[in-house]
Design an enzyme around this catalytic site. Structure first.
Site: not given
Length: 873
Positions: A289, A335
């Site tokens: 559970a 870049d």
């Protein structure tokens, strides 16, 4: 071995390497190849399919589920219980499903990457045994003499021994968008930086123009490219935020499960000391559970479907957790060349007749001589794919052909080329000589200040006027202003001559025609993408090997930086200690003239400051920092194989804006996973609480059987949980700040809401159980009431959980999976209640009063969720 060959004369280099101009002998080359190995970079060993598959079981959540499965199967065998055996194998099946999905995704990504790699084998023209031979590049050794020409990929680091108009595109190594001029006669200083070593060409760079002869001075891992590969090998990837969050969550679950199971087992032993196996079975039921068996599979499915969507939007995700990390990033280091810009020189401005016009203006009145000078004073070559050559020349030719409706061929028909004076770095000029009948014309282009020195006149509005000092200053001012805009500027001039007059130098007494300004322009969509980053609380920064002014000009155009003080160079970075650099790094938006080592240091500094960092790029010089970042993003078209290999995500259209799409998808995935975690754990906490309290107060009664618990955890909860993971992004998702690095899946009120709603649902379940026990008169009715209450509460709670804001903000019709999940789950409950199918789970029929109590509890739970649910998911 001596490294600074750029600081040596050609004869010194030959002497150091024991080589000669006519090349090595085959026997000597074979010895060197045997001693030093092939000229290829070492590749990372790929994981075997078995290793990839078993790697899916390393997560602690998976281990807990495997343990739960093993215990369930063991007890089932001892008790000879078929239902308990089914329980154990269902858990095991869920674990295997999760592993299979993860395995398939990783193998698919690997296949996609392999498809992106080049399929051609590189060959090189080498002097061996005094003759030119074509050999595979991996057979090159130090001391070999090779021929290089336009279009060649340089196979090794070479000291030039001959060069003619040679230019090398080193953007993948240095970040410079403009090819570097090369000159074999230059002897550089010992401290000359890589980008300024004019007498060297480097492995992986491309010859853009001219031709030459090179002496191989370094191969394989000893090349500049090889040094970068070493940086990549030495850097390690950190766990993603979600992986850290799941590990943390798994630890918490482990402690809770052990504590509750121990207490339950102890209480059961006290109540029933003669049957320890039954006590252990009850404890295992609580463990089942407590663990949301479907969570790993649900998270995997959510991310896999998100990755599938991204693939359609031009982003290949190599690892499941990568896209979620991108969604949490706070810094995007990009870049410049090829990522923020087009990696292609384009004419932006034209100056003639004392007018400065942009590339979109009508320039039909331009001088015919300027047109022909732009088309004919060049050294590009025609290929099947179009023109190849120096990017600046390609830009001028492309512009001229498009604007003037002429081609090089049609211009050459009018002015056939008779000779050429190639460009060199001393004159900074190039001239072509053309003959047409009894007359000739010289077309010259080059650096503006050098060109004006040999001009005596200027053509303005079709008239030839003396080049006065005043006129010269006007031209130089325009040149200076274009330079401030980071444009590469070339001047054009011409003169007519008589072929019989051989006494006058071609490059003298020229007529100035005009200027052309070129730039590697920003991608059209980048400015909007940068603004979207800022709106989302993400700081975008540029990292480039380009010059400071060039980098700043592009950054200003795209809204990345507004002042030159926001730019810092690699040389300046090197002067700072780590502590000093950490203090000033957040005041910078552009990092110019940086080396691969600088890039790694920038990423590491941001990470030390507690930031989640994404690094994008396409060149070999970006690869170490891409691997070092929390999330590496490579480019699929212009990206090198090395960069693709180390990236987590590959953008197949090289579009910076696609990265922002991936960020949004990552944020959506994490938000939906948080919703899923809250939904599942609230249900699990309700089950634990209700079973635990029922075990204490009603030790002789069964609150819920393990099969009933598994039905809820694996079926009733799973469909809505998957549907939650497929919810569309909330409207304000890209205006929120990124979550903090220390945040986990329980942050922003999720943990609090799990506790509140878990307790609330657990109480409603217990009340329904008590109603069945006392009002409906039996244990079977009580268990059935608890079962139906737990299931139907989840469906109402699911509808509330779909959005973190008002329910009206996100219609259930917007997500067909949510509608399907709700209808399917209600359909299953109806089937259980109205057919004998319910008896398989030990359920009995309920009167109308029982259903009204359950419905009332569900409505109250829904209202409570709307009141308490977190507004800041």
């Amino acid at each position: 071995m001596e490294k600074n060959f750029f600081a040596k004369t050609i004869s010194e280099c030959f002497q150091i390497l024991g080589a000669r101009r006519t090349g090595l002998s085959s026997q000597e080359a074979k010895k060197r190849l045997s001693a030093n190995g092939e000229n290829k970079l070492p590749e990372e060993k790929k994981k075997s399919p078995l290793s990839v598959f078993f790697g899916q079981f390393s997560d602690i959540m998976i281990i807990i589920l495997l343990v739960a499965s093993a215990i369930s199967i063991t007890i089932a065998i001892l008790n000879k219980s078929y239902s308990e055996l089914v329980d154990g194998f269902i858990i095991l099946g869920i674990v295997l499903l999760n592993a299979i999905i993860g395995f398939i995704q990783e193998k698919k990504a690997e296949t996609s990457i392999d498809a992106l790699k080049r399929m051609t084998e590189p060959y090189t023209k080498v002097f061996r045994d005094g003759k030119v031979q074509e050999l595979h590049s991996k057979e090159l050794v130090v001391g070999d003499v090779i021929l290089i020409e336009a279009g060649d990929i340089v196979p090794a680091d070479c000291r030039l021994i001959e060069s003619v108009s040679l230019r090398s595109d080193e953007s993948s190594l240095t970040g410079e968008s403009i090819p570097a001029e090369k000159d074999s006669k230059v002897v550089c200083g010992p401290s000359t930086v890589l980008a300024e070593r004019k007498n060297m060409v480097f492995s992986g760079s491309v010859i853009a123009n001219g031709h030459g002869v090179g002496l191989v001075v370094a191969t394989a891992s000893n090349t500049e490219l090889g040094k970068i590969a070493t940086l990549i090998t030495n850097s390690q990837k950190d766990d993603t935020p979600l992986q850290k969050g799941l590990k943390q969550m798994a630890k918490i679950i482990t402690y809770i499960v052990l504590a509750i199971c121990s207490i339950t087992f102890f209480l059961e032993i006290l109540a029933n000391p003669k049957n320890p196996l039954e006590s252990l079975l009850t404890a295992i039921a609580i463990a089942v559970a407590a663990i949301p068996e479907s969570l790993p599979a649900v998270i995997t499915i959510i991310m896999s479907l998100g990755i599938y969507k991204l693939a359609k939007k031009k982003a290949i995700v190599k690892h499941l957790h990568a896209v979620e990390t991108l969604g949490s990033c706070e810094i995007i280091c990009s870049d410049k060349t090829g990522t923020l810009t087009e990696n292609k020189m384009v004419v932006q401005k034209v100056f003639y007749n004392l007018q400065l016009l942009d590339d979109k203006s009508n320039i039909s009145d331009i001088s015919p001589y300027l047109k022909n000078c732009m088309l004919l004073c060049e050294s590009v070559a025609k290929s099947k794919q179009g023109y190849i050559g120096d990017p600046t020349e390609l830009a001028i030719v492309e512009f001229a052909e498009k604007k003037f409706g002429q081609t090089i061929s049609t211009a050459e028909n009018l002015f056939p080329r008779a000779n050429e004076i190639p460009f060199d770095s001393n004159r900074k000029l190039m001239s072509t000589i053309h003959l047409a009948g009894s007359s000739g014309v010289v077309f010259t282009k080059g650096a503006v200040d050098e060109l004006l020195k040999i001009c005596t006149h200027a053509e303005i509005d079709g008239k030839i006027l003396p080049l006065s000092e005043n006129l010269k200053q006007k031209i130089l001012k325009v040149n200076k202003n274009l330079g401030f805009e980071a444009l590469r500027v070339l001047g054009f001039a011409y003169k007519k001559f008589l072929p019989s007059n051989t006494s006058e130098a071609y490059e003298s007494k020229l007529v100035f025609l005009g200027l052309v300004g070129m730039q590697d322009p920003p991608r059209k969509e980048v400015k909007k993408a940068v603004q979207k980053c800022k709106n989302a609380g993400i700081t975008p920064v540029m990292i480039t090997g380009d010059h400071k002014n060039t980098a700043f000009a592009v950054a200003r155009q795209i809204g990345l930086a507004s002042d030159i003080s926001e730019v810092i160079t690699g040389a300046e970075i090197d002067r700072y200690s780590d502590t000093e650099f950490e203090k000033i790094i957040f005041t910078k938006r552009v990092f110019a003239r940086v080396s691969p080592e600088n890039k790694v240091r920038i990423v590491e500094t941001f990470k030390r400051a507690g930031k989640i960092v994404a690094m994008t790029g396409d060149g070999v010089n970006d690869a170490p920092s891409i691997k070092k970042a929390n999330i590496g993003v490579g480019m699929g078209i212009t990206g090198t194989d090395v960069t693709k290999e180390v990236s987590d995500i590959i953008i197949t259209d090289d579009n910076f804006a696609t990265i922002i799409v991936a960020v949004e998808e990552g944020r959506k995935i994490y938000t939906n996973i948080q919703k899923t975690v809250q939904f599942l754990y609230s249900a699990n906490l309700a089950e634990i609480l209700a079973i635990f309290l029922a075990t204490i107060f009603f030790p002789q009664l069964v609150f819920l059987t393990p099969v009933q618990i598994l039905f809820v955890n694996l079926i009733s909860d799973t469909l809505p949980a998957v549907a939650l993971g497929l919810e569309p992004a909330e409207k304000n998702i890209m205006t929120k700040k990124p979550r903090k690095k220390g945040a986990n899946l329980f942050s922003n009120g999720v943990g609090k809401n799990i506790v509140i709603m878990g307790i609330f649902q657990g109480i409603v379940m217990l009340l329904c159980f008590l109603f069945g026990l006392y009002a409906l008169g039996g244990e079977a009715e009580a268990t059935t009431m608890a079962f139906y209450a737990l299931n139907i509460i989840q469906y109402f709670y699911f509808i509330s959980m779909r959005t973190s804001g008002k329910l009206s903000e996100n219609s259930i019709l917007e997500n067909k999976w949510s509608l399907w999940a709700v209808l399917s789950c209600f359909g299953m409950m109806l089937l259980m209640a109205c057919t004998p199918l319910g008896t398989l789970l030990g359920l009995v029929a309920l009167p109308i009063s029982g259903w009204l109590v359950i419905l009332g509890g569900c409505v109250v739970t829904f209202i409570a969720s709307e009141i308490f649910k977190n507004k800041n998911l």
